[in-house]
Design an enzyme around this catalytic site. Structure first.
Site, short mmCIF file in Angstrom:
data_model
loop_
_atom_site.label_atom_id
_atom_site.label_comp_id
_atom_site.label_asym_id
_atom_site.label_seq_id
_atom_site.Cartn_x
_atom_site.Cartn_y
_atom_site.Cartn_z
N THR A 1 0.80 -1.22 0.00
CA THR A 1 0.00 0.00 0.00
C THR A 1 0.83 1.28 0.00
OG1 THR A 1 -1.65 -1.21 1.24
CG2 THR A 1 -1.85 1.17 1.26
N THR B 1 4.43 -21.36 21.37
CA THR B 1 3.13 -21.15 22.00
C THR B 1 2.22 -20.29 21.13
OG1 THR B 1 1.95 -20.19 23.88
CG2 THR B 1 4.08 -19.20 23.37
N GLN B 2 0.93 -20.57 21.19
CA GLN B 2 -0.02 -19.71 20.46
C GLN B 2 -0.39 -18.47 21.27
OE1 GLN B 2 -4.09 -21.82 20.35
NE2 GLN B 2 -2.67 -23.42 19.75
N1 ASP Z 1 -2.16 -6.21 1.20
C1 ASP Z 1 -1.16 -5.19 1.39
C2 ASP Z 1 0.19 -5.89 1.42
O1 ASP Z 1 0.53 -6.50 2.38
C3 ASP Z 1 -1.41 -4.45 2.63
C4 ASP Z 1 -0.36 -3.43 2.97
O2 ASP Z 1 0.37 -2.95 2.11
O3 ASP Z 1 -0.25 -3.06 4.12
O4 ASP Z 1 0.91 -5.82 0.44
#
Ligand code: ASP
Length: 341
Positions: A13, A275-276
């Site tokens: 993004t 661990t989760q």
């Molecule tokens: N789906 C995007 C990615 O991981 C989300 C982001 O950029 O934060 O590439």
């Protein structure tokens, strides 16, 4: 002389702008970075950028992409004071963990960052994330050495050790946390570095990208039927399994499960128990429900994140052939990924 920082755009993004006519998000040309973020010219830092030929959503990342990032850093290491990797947030913690194993002996910062909103939007978190990451990548001690000498993730005013970090929110600007290791720096009016200790990095930078991804992840849940997962415990296909267990490393005492685990280990497989829980660690043998694991040679992963556990195994399986050696290395903290107590 101005410090030199190389920005590597892999996708995600942060590198998107909205087309003013269509409103569609598209990757912007990083050669014109300062047109998009004029503030950058006010930093006293010499910036260059390199972009993946085909930027990817980080959900598409795999060990080949990790190797590409590592190779770019390795090739340019001598010419820059630090590196900023722009990356989608979804799998950033995996990539940062992987890179910490691929690039050992770092004495310069490699800072991963991204954003929840594209850089072209008004309320974007991307500008602050990028500008502060660049400042961190350029920051030096008075003796000229870099303040940060490892892989970090910078997001929303915090710098974390990359291989201690997980994505915790798909919507909050504070998208990451490092639950078992305190921040390397917190940015306020000043960037406040609070380094605890530097893990031992001996010698020159070494690049190792030959990861083996024949690893599996099994998250235990109440009512889980071991039989459904029988095919996982096949050494011909799966060389190592990460088990995400309950609490301090506990699993239900199911006879099928015990038999699969035992046979798999006897056939040369490796099992790493993490661990989760978000915080805390595995302490095999503390409860009866984990003592079986302890007795038959499952390795306790202490406070490893899932991201660090999987990438550590991919690294070790690619590097060593002997199970004894891999098991011994799993118990060490190779690049600060695990607490030792
Ligand atoms: N789906 C995007 C990615 O991981 C989300 C982001 O950029 O934060 O590439």
């Amino acid at each position: 002389m101005k410090p030199k920082v190389l920005i590597i755009y892999t996708g995600g993004t942060i590198g998107m702008i909205q087309d003013s006519e269509t409103g569609v998000l598209k990757a912007f040309d990083f050669k014109h970075l300062s047109n998009q973020i004029p503030e950058l010219s006010r930093l006293n830092i010499d910036l260059s950028s390199e972009s993946f030929e085909k930027p990817v959503d980080s959900s598409e990342m795999n060990p080949k992409h990790w190797a590409m990032i590592a190779q770019i850093i390795f090739n340019n290491y001598a010419n820059y004071d630090g590196f900023v990797v722009l990356h989608g947030s979804d799998t950033m913690a995996y990539s940062a963990s992987a890179l910490s194993f691929m690039l050992q002996g770092l004495q310069k910062p490699v800072i991963f960052t991204g954003s929840q909103l594209p850089i072209g939007t008004i309320r974007t978190d991307g500008k602050e994330n990028l500008i502060t990451s660049i400042e961190i990548a350029a920051a030096k001690n008075s003796d000229g050495t870099s303040i940060i000498q490892e892989i970090g993730i910078y997001f929303e005013y915090s710098l974390y050790r990359g291989n201690r970090t997980s994505k915790i929110s798909s919507s909050a600007f504070e998208a990451f946390a490092s639950p078992n290791y305190s921040e390397l720096a917190v940015a306020g009016v000043l960037i406040n570095y609070q380094l605890k200790e530097k893990y031992l990095q001996i010698g020159n930078l070494e690049l190792f990208t030959n990861f083996d991804n024949r690893v599996a992840l099994l998250k235990i849940f109440p009512g889980f039927s071991a039989k459904i997962y029988q095919s996982l415990f096949n050494i011909e296909k799966v060389k190592a399994i990460v088990i995400e267990s309950f609490g301090a490393g506990n699993v239900p005492s199911d006879d099928f499960f015990k038999t699969y685990v035992k046979d798999y280990l006897n056939s040369g497989g490796i099992i790493l128990n993490i661990t989760q829980c978000n915080t805390g660690k595995v302490d095999q043998g503390k409860y009866e429900t984990s003592s079986f694991f302890d007795k038959i040679g499952v390795v306790g992963g202490n406070d490893l994140t899932t991201e660090a556990a999987l990438t550590k195994l991919m690294y070790l399986l690619g590097k060593y052939t002997s199970k004894i050696e891999i098991t011994a290395k799993l118990k060490e903290s190779i690049c600060g990924e695990m607490s030792l107590n």
